[in-house]
Design a protein around this motif. Structure first.
Motif, PDB file in Angstrom:
ATOM      1  N   ASP A 187       0.692  -1.370   0.014  1.00  0.00           N
ATOM      2  CA  ASP A 187      -0.032  -0.155  -0.006  1.00  0.00           C
ATOM      3  C   ASP A 187       0.945   1.168   0.089  1.00  0.00           C
ATOM      4  O   ASP A 187       0.563   2.262  -0.640  1.00  0.00           O
ATOM      5  CB  ASP A 187      -0.925  -0.051   1.246  1.00  0.00           C
ATOM      6  CG  ASP A 187      -1.985   1.299   1.197  1.00  0.00           C
ATOM      7  OD1 ASP A 187      -1.606   2.240   1.462  1.00  0.00           O
ATOM      8  OD2 ASP A 187      -3.120   0.874   1.105  1.00  0.00           O
ATOM      9  N   ALA A 212      -3.056  -4.843  -7.870  1.00  0.00           N
ATOM     10  CA  ALA A 212      -3.892  -4.155  -7.074  1.00  0.00           C
ATOM     11  C   ALA A 212      -4.537  -3.003  -8.045  1.00  0.00           C
ATOM     12  O   ALA A 212      -4.134  -2.997  -9.072  1.00  0.00           O
ATOM     13  CB  ALA A 212      -2.828  -3.015  -6.221  1.00  0.00           C
ATOM     14  N   TYR A 246      -4.393   0.250 -12.306  1.00  0.00           N
ATOM     15  CA  TYR A 246      -4.132  -1.036 -12.442  1.00  0.00           C
ATOM     16  C   TYR A 246      -3.002  -1.502 -12.261  1.00  0.00           C
ATOM     17  O   TYR A 246      -2.054  -1.174 -13.162  1.00  0.00           O
ATOM     18  CB  TYR A 246      -5.000  -1.633 -13.467  1.00  0.00           C
ATOM     19  CG  TYR A 246      -6.478  -1.624 -13.552  1.00  0.00           C
ATOM     20  CD1 TYR A 246      -7.162  -2.611 -13.114  1.00  0.00           C
ATOM     21  CD2 TYR A 246      -6.844  -0.528 -14.309  1.00  0.00           C
ATOM     22  CE1 TYR A 246      -8.681  -2.379 -12.977  1.00  0.00           C
ATOM     23  CE2 TYR A 246      -8.145  -0.312 -14.239  1.00  0.00           C
ATOM     24  CZ  TYR A 246      -9.136  -1.123 -13.691  1.00  0.00           C
ATOM     25  OH  TYR A 246     -10.679  -1.094 -13.698  1.00  0.00           O
ATOM     26  N   GLU A 297      -7.939   4.957  -2.273  1.00  0.00           N
ATOM     27  CA  GLU A 297      -8.005   3.700  -1.939  1.00  0.00           C
ATOM     28  C   GLU A 297      -7.347   2.870  -2.709  1.00  0.00           C
ATOM     29  O   GLU A 297      -7.612   2.527  -3.779  1.00  0.00           O
ATOM     30  CB  GLU A 297      -9.474   3.693  -1.715  1.00  0.00           C
ATOM     31  CG  GLU A 297     -10.363   4.608  -0.791  1.00  0.00           C
ATOM     32  CD  GLU A 297     -11.956   4.416  -0.596  1.00  0.00           C
ATOM     33  OE1 GLU A 297     -12.206   3.266  -1.062  1.00  0.00           O
ATOM     34  OE2 GLU A 297     -12.437   5.138   0.194  1.00  0.00           O
ATOM     35  N   ILE A 298      -7.044   1.848  -1.884  1.00  0.00           N
ATOM     36  CA  ILE A 298      -6.152   0.661  -2.862  1.00  0.00           C
ATOM     37  C   ILE A 298      -6.572  -0.544  -2.204  1.00  0.00           C
ATOM     38  O   ILE A 298      -6.759  -1.061  -1.176  1.00  0.00           O
ATOM     39  CB  ILE A 298      -4.453   0.786  -2.528  1.00  0.00           C
ATOM     40  CG1 ILE A 298      -4.137   2.244  -2.881  1.00  0.00           C
ATOM     41  CG2 ILE A 298      -3.761  -0.298  -3.171  1.00  0.00           C
ATOM     42  CD1 ILE A 298      -2.647   2.278  -2.430  1.00  0.00           C
ATOM     43  N   ASP A 299      -6.947  -1.554  -3.184  1.00  0.00           N
ATOM     44  CA  ASP A 299      -7.453  -2.792  -2.919  1.00  0.00           C
ATOM     45  C   ASP A 299      -6.381  -3.945  -3.435  1.00  0.00           C
ATOM     46  O   ASP A 299      -6.228  -3.909  -4.843  1.00  0.00           O
ATOM     47  CB  ASP A 299      -8.735  -2.969  -3.732  1.00  0.00           C
ATOM     48  CG  ASP A 299      -9.326  -4.508  -3.553  1.00  0.00           C
ATOM     49  OD1 ASP A 299      -8.925  -5.002  -2.569  1.00  0.00           O
ATOM     50  OD2 ASP A 299     -10.373  -4.984  -4.213  1.00  0.00           O
ATOM     51  N   ILE A 300      -5.877  -4.581  -2.605  1.00  0.00           N
ATOM     52  CA  ILE A 300      -4.563  -5.361  -3.088  1.00  0.00           C
ATOM     53  C   ILE A 300      -4.861  -6.837  -2.782  1.00  0.00           C
ATOM     54  O   ILE A 300      -5.394  -7.194  -1.764  1.00  0.00           O
ATOM     55  CB  ILE A 300      -3.371  -5.186  -2.101  1.00  0.00           C
ATOM     56  CG1 ILE A 300      -2.842  -3.593  -2.245  1.00  0.00           C
ATOM     57  CG2 ILE A 300      -2.192  -6.084  -2.486  1.00  0.00           C
ATOM     58  CD1 ILE A 300      -1.580  -3.308  -1.404  1.00  0.00           C
ATOM     59  N   ASP A 301      -4.657  -7.391  -4.057  1.00  0.00           N
ATOM     60  CA  ASP A 301      -4.920  -8.888  -4.012  1.00  0.00           C
ATOM     61  C   ASP A 301      -3.549  -9.604  -4.488  1.00  0.00           C
ATOM     62  O   ASP A 301      -3.443  -9.888  -5.684  1.00  0.00           O
ATOM     63  CB  ASP A 301      -6.032  -9.116  -5.035  1.00  0.00           C
ATOM     64  CG  ASP A 301      -6.480 -10.613  -4.940  1.00  0.00           C
ATOM     65  OD1 ASP A 301      -6.036 -11.379  -4.257  1.00  0.00           O
ATOM     66  OD2 ASP A 301      -7.216 -11.252  -5.772  1.00  0.00           O
ATOM     67  N   SER A 337      -8.458   3.113  -6.556  1.00  0.00           N
ATOM     68  CA  SER A 337      -9.392   4.179  -6.815  1.00  0.00           C
ATOM     69  C   SER A 337      -8.993   5.836  -6.207  1.00  0.00           C
ATOM     70  O   SER A 337      -8.351   5.631  -5.204  1.00  0.00           O
ATOM     71  CB  SER A 337     -10.632   4.007  -6.217  1.00  0.00           C
ATOM     72  OG  SER A 337     -11.251   2.661  -6.528  1.00  0.00           O
TER      73      SER A 337
END
Length: 317
Positions: free
Chosen positions: A31, A99, A127, A91-95, A102
């Motif tokens: 992040d 990642a 992305y 906002e960061i969505d990490i998988d 937004s």
């Protein structure tokens, strides 16, 4: 035996907790790294170092059909047209090693501001993928369904000019940022009442913006006479022939026969071209019930544009 089972259970729980903590630390580290990249991009843009921005993009970047070269052209366009960039609400969505980011991004200059909500508006910074241990902007890997083009800004001085792109009227006024303009040669024409209609040729992506100074007409210029229908006239049919006379005004006291060509009729916002014959014009049109408005314009061989007054009349049928 029971003690051994309890011992192994406790060890397993400790290992699981340590693993969760390690995963959490990894996510927090990722992040921070991604936020740092976004901060660097913002700083590079505001310091006029937009070429450095491309170092954060993977070589095989692909987003809605756009490659790294396309994105480079987009950054060039933003750099030419805006002075300042700001990102917020990140906002960061990490998988694991991918990642999605937004955020809100704003480009601004002294006379214009554009705001995007990502990844919904563009997504070319949203992305990420970890490649060889480093987070890179990777794109959404989609090829897209439309022709990939380039952003193109059209501005004028003064602003508010009507835009014609490749002879197609665009129902927007200057300044405007057009999107997905195909590569190749294009013609841009601008018209603002009281100024000369102006046309230029551009090549995309070699040129990604135009800013045209519009000039007032000089003698000689086109002048219109004897309109039909006239102001406040009532027409009782939905079909009508608009007629009039066009002269070439050479001075305050001298007019001459207009040397031919075409006039442009703007009727209720829709434009059509009509030929001149001995300085006279006629245009067969369909009217709408109620109030109709029209005006005409024409440019002489020297590029001076004359425009009629705007005529309003009623159609009752």
């Amino acid at each position: 035996m029971l003690k051994k089972i309890i011992k192994y259970a406790l060890l397993s729980a400790v290992v699981l907790l340590l693993g969760c903590e390690a995963d959490s630390q990894s996510v927090n580290s990722s992040d921070l790294l991604i936020r740092t990249i976004l901060d660097k991009i913002t700083t590079d843009f505001n310091n006029s170092n937009y070429e450095e921005i491309m170092s954060y993009y993977a070589d095989d970047f692909l987003h809605n059909g756009k490659t790294k070269d396309h994105v480079f052209s987009e950054w060039q366009s933003y750099y030419v047209n805006f002075d300042y960039m700001e990102t917020e609400n990140i906002e960061i969505d990490i998988d694991y090693d991918e990642a999605v980011v937004s955020f809100r991004i704003e480009f601004s200059s002294s006379d214009e501001t554009q705001v995007f909500t990502e990844p919904y508006d563009n997504g070319f910074m949203s992305y990420f993928k970890k490649i060889n241990g480093e987070w890179m902007i990777y794109g959404n890997r989609e090829s897209g369904n439309s022709i990939v083009g380039f952003p193109f800004k059209i501005a004028s001085n003064p602003p508010g000019a009507q835009i014609y792109f490749d002879n197609n009227r665009i129902f927007q006024q200057t300044p405007v940022m057009l999107q997905d303009i195909p590569s190749g040669d294009h013609k841009i024409r601008l018209f603002l009442p009281g100024y000369n209609e102006t046309e230029v040729s551009v090549n995309v992506p070699g040129q990604l913006s135009v800013d045209l100074n519009l000039s007032h007409p000089n003698y000689p210029y086109a002048e219109f006479y004897d309109f039909s229908p006239g102001e406040d006239q009532v027409v009782e049919h939905n079909f009508y022939v608009i007629t009039g006379l066009l002269r070439l005004k050479k001075s305050d006291n001298h007019t001459d026969l207009f040397p031919g060509g075409e006039i442009i009729l703007n009727l209720n916002g829709q434009e059509t071209s009509h030929s001149l014959l001995n300085g006279q014009f006629r245009a067969e049109v369909n009217l709408r019930a109620g109030t109709n408005r029209y005006f005409l314009r024409c440019s002489d061989p020297e590029g001076n544009t004359g425009m009629s007054e705007v005529i309003s009349f009623e159609a009752e049928f």
